[in-house]
Write a protein that holds these residues in place. Structure first.
Motif, short mmCIF file in Angstrom:
data_model
loop_
_atom_site.label_atom_id
_atom_site.label_comp_id
_atom_site.label_asym_id
_atom_site.label_seq_id
_atom_site.Cartn_x
_atom_site.Cartn_y
_atom_site.Cartn_z
N GLU A 7 0.83 -1.21 0.00
CA GLU A 7 0.00 0.00 0.00
C GLU A 7 0.87 1.26 0.00
O GLU A 7 0.64 2.20 -0.77
N LEU A 8 1.89 1.26 0.86
CA LEU A 8 2.79 2.42 0.94
C LEU A 8 3.54 2.61 -0.38
O LEU A 8 3.68 3.74 -0.86
N GLY A 10 2.47 1.85 -3.30
CA GLY A 10 1.50 2.42 -4.25
C GLY A 10 1.35 3.92 -4.04
O GLY A 10 1.31 4.70 -5.01
N ILE A 11 1.28 4.34 -2.78
CA ILE A 11 1.15 5.78 -2.47
C ILE A 11 2.41 6.52 -2.93
O ILE A 11 2.33 7.60 -3.55
N ILE A 12 3.58 5.93 -2.65
CA ILE A 12 4.85 6.56 -3.06
C ILE A 12 4.89 6.71 -4.58
O ILE A 12 5.26 7.78 -5.11
N GLN A 14 2.45 6.95 -6.63
CA GLN A 14 1.50 8.02 -7.03
C GLN A 14 2.10 9.40 -6.77
O GLN A 14 2.02 10.29 -7.62
N ARG A 15 2.74 9.57 -5.60
CA ARG A 15 3.36 10.87 -5.28
C ARG A 15 4.46 11.20 -6.31
O ARG A 15 4.61 12.34 -6.72
N SER A 23 3.92 17.21 -0.40
CA SER A 23 4.31 15.80 -0.24
C SER A 23 5.78 15.71 0.09
O SER A 23 6.64 16.23 -0.63
N THR A 25 7.48 12.94 0.01
CA THR A 25 8.06 12.07 -1.02
C THR A 25 8.47 12.89 -2.25
O THR A 25 9.57 12.71 -2.79
N TYR A 68 10.56 3.27 4.82
CA TYR A 68 9.92 4.29 3.96
C TYR A 68 10.94 4.86 2.96
O TYR A 68 10.69 4.90 1.76
#
Ligand SMILES: N=c1c2ncn([C@@H]3O[C@H](COP(=O)(O)OP(=O)(O)OP(=O)(O)O)[C@@H](O)[C@H]3O)c2ncn1[C@@H]1O[C@H](COP(=O)(O)O)[C@@H](O)[C@H]1O
Length: 93
Positions: A7-8, A10-12, A14-15, A23, A25, A68
């Motif tokens: 999930e993380l 995927g978010i990274i 996207q950022r 953001s 990232t 992260y």
């Protein structure tokens, strides 16, 4: 239940695609891969220091920071978590 690392990641991703204002990232990406690689090194040292002298809560927290930053570096390298999983699987005895 979705895996938190998946999930993380995927978010990274996207950022990194959208580079939104505010953001962290995106701000890392703007500083370049060399900067992010150095951050991974710094966070790894923080895990070591926590392990030697700061107690398990700090080890957990610093490990989360390390993972992260490592995920951001992998994304910038175009390496998926699946590639790392495959490598771990390949060497498993
Ligand atoms: N999991 C994390 C995460 N872990 C650690 N960090 C950040 O990593 C930094 C580590 O602290 P440091 O003191 O080493 O760094 P700093 O002094 O803040 O920054 P530098 O100037 O040294 O780069 C902190 O700013 C933390 O907020 C994270 N930032 C974001 N995420 C997640 O990443 C996703 C995308 O976040 P944004 O890109 O901010 O939208 C979201 O799901 C967030 O929850």
């Amino acid at each position: 239940m979705t895996d938190v690392l998946e999930e993380l990641s995927g978010i990274i991703a996207q950022r990194l695609r959208e580079m939104p204002e505010g953001s962290y990232t995106a701000s890392l990406a703007k500083k370049g891969k060399g900067y992010v690689a150095r951050k991974v090194g710094e966070e790894a040292v923080e895990v070591v220091v926590a392990s030697l002298s700061e107690g398990r809560e700090r080890v957990v927290s610093e490990t989360a920071d390390l993972i992260y930053h490592l995920l951001v570096l992998l994304a910038m390298e175009g390496i998926s978590l699946d590639e790392v999983r495959d490598e771990l699987r390949r060497r498993m005895k």
